[in-house]
Scaffold this active site. Structure first.
Site, PDB file in Angstrom:
ATOM      1  N   GLU A  46      63.723  32.682  76.939  1.00 29.63           N
ATOM      2  CA  GLU A  46      65.120  32.483  76.503  1.00 29.63           C
ATOM      3  C   GLU A  46      65.794  31.420  77.384  1.00 29.63           C
ATOM      4  OE1 GLU A  46      68.857  35.112  76.603  1.00 29.63           O
ATOM      5  OE2 GLU A  46      67.875  35.804  74.793  1.00 29.63           O
ATOM      6  N   GLU A  81      76.393  34.634  84.493  1.00 28.59           N
ATOM      7  CA  GLU A  81      75.182  34.305  83.722  1.00 28.59           C
ATOM      8  C   GLU A  81      74.967  32.802  83.522  1.00 28.59           C
ATOM      9  OE1 GLU A  81      77.340  36.681  82.896  1.00 28.59           O
ATOM     10  OE2 GLU A  81      76.174  38.529  82.930  1.00 28.59           O
ATOM     11  N   HIS A 104      81.307  44.919  77.362  1.00 26.10           N
ATOM     12  CA  HIS A 104      81.229  45.326  78.776  1.00 26.10           C
ATOM     13  C   HIS A 104      80.983  44.166  79.725  1.00 26.10           C
ATOM     14  CE1 HIS A 104      77.013  45.836  77.199  1.00 26.10           C
ATOM     15  NE2 HIS A 104      76.793  45.035  78.234  1.00 26.10           N
ATOM     16  N   HIS A 111      79.120  51.307  77.856  1.00 25.28           N
ATOM     17  CA  HIS A 111      78.289  51.002  79.033  1.00 25.28           C
ATOM     18  C   HIS A 111      78.672  51.940  80.191  1.00 25.28           C
ATOM     19  CE1 HIS A 111      76.808  48.653  82.484  1.00 25.28           C
ATOM     20  NE2 HIS A 111      76.202  47.816  81.673  1.00 25.28           N
TER      21      HIS A 111
HETATM   22  C1  UD1 Z   1      74.084  43.153  83.739  1.00 26.25           C
HETATM   23  C2  UD1 Z   1      73.838  41.656  83.995  1.00 26.25           C
HETATM   24  C3  UD1 Z   1      74.260  40.854  82.784  1.00 26.25           C
HETATM   25  C4  UD1 Z   1      73.646  41.417  81.504  1.00 26.25           C
HETATM   26  C5  UD1 Z   1      73.987  42.894  81.399  1.00 26.25           C
HETATM   27  C6  UD1 Z   1      73.412  43.535  80.173  1.00 26.25           C
HETATM   28  C7  UD1 Z   1      74.143  40.588  86.163  1.00 26.25           C
HETATM   29  C8  UD1 Z   1      75.079  40.269  87.244  1.00 26.25           C
HETATM   30  N1  UD1 Z   1      74.649  41.237  85.108  1.00 26.25           N
HETATM   31  O1  UD1 Z   1      75.500  43.335  83.641  1.00 26.25           O
HETATM   32  O2  UD1 Z   1      73.865  39.520  82.949  1.00 26.25           O
HETATM   33  O3  UD1 Z   1      74.125  40.723  80.380  1.00 26.25           O
HETATM   34  O4  UD1 Z   1      73.451  43.551  82.557  1.00 26.25           O
HETATM   35  O5  UD1 Z   1      73.778  44.888  80.058  1.00 26.25           O
HETATM   36  O6  UD1 Z   1      72.964  40.326  86.271  1.00 26.25           O
HETATM   37  N2  UD1 Z   1      75.210  51.195  85.636  1.00 26.25           N
HETATM   38  C9  UD1 Z   1      74.834  52.520  85.572  1.00 26.25           C
HETATM   39  N3  UD1 Z   1      73.684  52.842  84.887  1.00 26.25           N
HETATM   40  C10 UD1 Z   1      72.903  51.909  84.282  1.00 26.25           C
HETATM   41  C11 UD1 Z   1      73.303  50.563  84.370  1.00 26.25           C
HETATM   42  C12 UD1 Z   1      74.450  50.218  85.035  1.00 26.25           C
HETATM   43  O7  UD1 Z   1      75.501  53.396  86.087  1.00 26.25           O
HETATM   44  O8  UD1 Z   1      71.866  52.252  83.675  1.00 26.25           O
HETATM   45  C13 UD1 Z   1      76.452  50.830  86.357  1.00 26.25           C
HETATM   46  C14 UD1 Z   1      76.247  50.696  87.867  1.00 26.25           C
HETATM   47  O9  UD1 Z   1      77.261  51.406  88.476  1.00 26.25           O
HETATM   48  C15 UD1 Z   1      76.406  49.213  88.132  1.00 26.25           C
HETATM   49  C16 UD1 Z   1      77.296  48.780  87.004  1.00 26.25           C
HETATM   50  O10 UD1 Z   1      76.921  49.595  85.887  1.00 26.25           O
HETATM   51  O11 UD1 Z   1      77.014  48.992  89.378  1.00 26.25           O
HETATM   52  C17 UD1 Z   1      77.171  47.320  86.634  1.00 26.25           C
HETATM   53  O12 UD1 Z   1      75.802  46.952  86.452  1.00 26.25           O
HETATM   54  P1  UD1 Z   1      75.325  45.428  86.730  1.00 26.25           P
HETATM   55  O13 UD1 Z   1      73.858  45.337  86.437  1.00 26.25           O
HETATM   56  O14 UD1 Z   1      75.792  44.987  88.063  1.00 26.25           O
HETATM   57  O15 UD1 Z   1      76.158  44.589  85.656  1.00 26.25           O
HETATM   58  P2  UD1 Z   1      76.206  44.696  84.074  1.00 26.25           P
HETATM   59  O16 UD1 Z   1      77.624  44.550  83.678  1.00 26.25           O
HETATM   60  O17 UD1 Z   1      75.433  45.867  83.565  1.00 26.25           O
END
Ligand code: UD1
Length: 384
Positions: A122, A136, A213, A246
């Site tokens: 991608e 991103e 989200h 999310h």
């Molecule tokens: C992340 C990616 C984004 C992607 C998105 C898809 C980065 C910075 N962000 O964003 O590019 O488009 O994933 O969904 O790489 N959390 C949970 N359980 C889970 C997953 C997340 O509790 O299974 C919570 C955690 O508290 C975490 C927060 O979500 O701190 C944010 O997760 P993070 O991966 O930092 O960013 P996303 O917004 O999910």
């Protein structure tokens, strides 16, 4: 003498990367030319594990980095440290990353530091706005600079890479792997894992599926989106809004505080992609800030209103499968109502051809890897 297998290490960490790398890992596993290694950073935990289970992928390495409220620098450094150690041990010939997450960027840097060839799945999506999507846009640009093989999903993505002076010989147009798994996940009479979705009476209703989200939508933009959904549900008795939320507390708190207990609105936990694909199939319309949904919804002939000011997927705007609605409450309401009340405009979007893929991207990528490692002589044809 039998040729050595190409050791390909796929690195991913979030739900959407797993959804889009899963089909490719399965193709690599089945092909004798490859020895497939999977390393997950687990930047997401629960949501990632659900996808791994669906594909029956058991990672060879799991860095398990996720923690609540994780910062970008935490994700980057913990993934980078862990990945360098894994590369030292596994010694892959090629490392594959996907798209634009912080895991992808850290994986690219680890491959560079350890002198391993890097393939970017991608590749070439651009919004040309450093801050949207954040982080991103920078993650994918930096990954593009470091990659040796660029798997661009579309011709537009390939042109973006040309403009950045990437060697054209290293760019291949593959289609998007997101579309590969759509064919397998849709079922008639599907029973959802989330019970709330089995209890809904879909008859005579127009379902609007919503996901939102993104980091740059947190705060006021997400509040505006939620307020718009309230108005849409209030004004249209035949509409049900279904919003899988999310788990990020910054998302959950806003959504639940504005949309709990509102007639016509159902909030659920985040869905795995099989549930989500089947929900999309039953939907009338999709409202989303997600990238993957912009690619998948047209495969179900569902129009998408994109809850962002820009998209790095302009192919959908050109083809007519997407429209940009942004995050202004009144504009979201107006554009949604137009699609609810104007059948010819609705049909024009629903019937537009999906420009993002044909279901064979993973197979193409596997052939391209063989070509790059000189297992086959003929350069594989681009996705048209
Ligand atoms: C992340 C990616 C984004 C992607 C998105 C898809 C980065 C910075 N962000 O964003 O590019 O488009 O994933 O969904 O790489 N959390 C949970 N359980 C889970 C997953 C997340 O509790 O299974 C919570 C955690 O508290 C975490 C927060 O979500 O701190 C944010 O997760 P993070 O991966 O930092 O960013 P996303 O917004 O999910």
């Amino acid at each position: 003498m039998q040729k050595d297998k190409i050791k390909v290490m796929s690195v991913f960490g979030t739900r959407p990367e797993a959804t889009k790398m899963g089909p490719l890992v399965k193709v690599l596993e089945k092909d004798d030319a490859f020895s497939s290694i999977v390393c997950v950073t687990a930047q997401h935990r629960g949501m990632l594990d659900e996808v791994l289970e669906i594909f029956d992928i058991k990672p060879d390495y799991d860095l398990d980095i996720m923690k609540e409220g994780q910062s970008l620098e935490y994700i980057t450094t913990s993934a980078l440290n862990g990945l360098c150690k894994v590369i030292d041990e596994a010694k892959p010939d090629l490392l594959l990353v996907h798209g634009d997450t912080t895991t992808s960027f850290a994986g690219s840097l680890a491959a560079f530091y350890r002198g391993v060839k890097l393939g970017h799945v991608e590749a070439g999506l651009r919004s040309y706005d450093k801050l949207r999507p954040y982080p991103e846009e920078m993650n994918r640009k930096l990954t593009g600079v470091l990659a040796d093989i660029h798997f661009a999903p579309t011709h537009k993505a390939k042109e973006n890479l040309y403009k950045e002076n990437i060697n054209p010989n290293d760019i291949f147009v593959t289609g998007n792997t997101a579309v590969d798994c759509v064919k397998d996940s849709f079922k008639d009479n599907f029973i959802f894992k989330r019970d709330i979705l089995n209890d809904i009476d879909y008859k005579g209703k127009k379902i609007i599926t919503v996901t939102a989200h993104r980091r740059e939508n947190l705060g006021e933009p997400l509040e505006n989106i939620c307020k718009a959904l309230r108005i849409i549900a209030d004004e249209n008795d035949d509409v049900l809004v279904i919003y899988p939320v999310h788990p990020n507390p910054a998302v959950k708190n806003t959504v639940y505080s504005i949309l709990s207990e509102i007639k016509g609105i159902y909030l659920t936990e985040a869905l795995d992609f099989v549930d989500l694909h089947n929900l999309m199939a039953r939907s009338y319309l999709i409202l989303t800030d997600s990238g993957g949904l912009q690619e998948e919804a047209p495969a179900f002939n569902k129009p998408v209103l994109v809850l962002r000011e820009v998209t790095e997927r302009p192919e959908g705007l050109d083809a007519g499968t997407l429209k940009l609605a942004g995050t202004d409450k009144d504009i979201i309401v107006k554009m949604t109502n137009e699609l609810l009340k104007n059948p010819s405009e609705y049909n024009r979007m629903a019937m537009a051809k999906n420009p993002f893929g044909d279901g064979f991207a993973s197979k193409r990528i596997a052939e391209i890897i063989k070509y790059c490692f000189k297992i086959i002589d003929k350069r594989p044809d681009d996705f048209k």
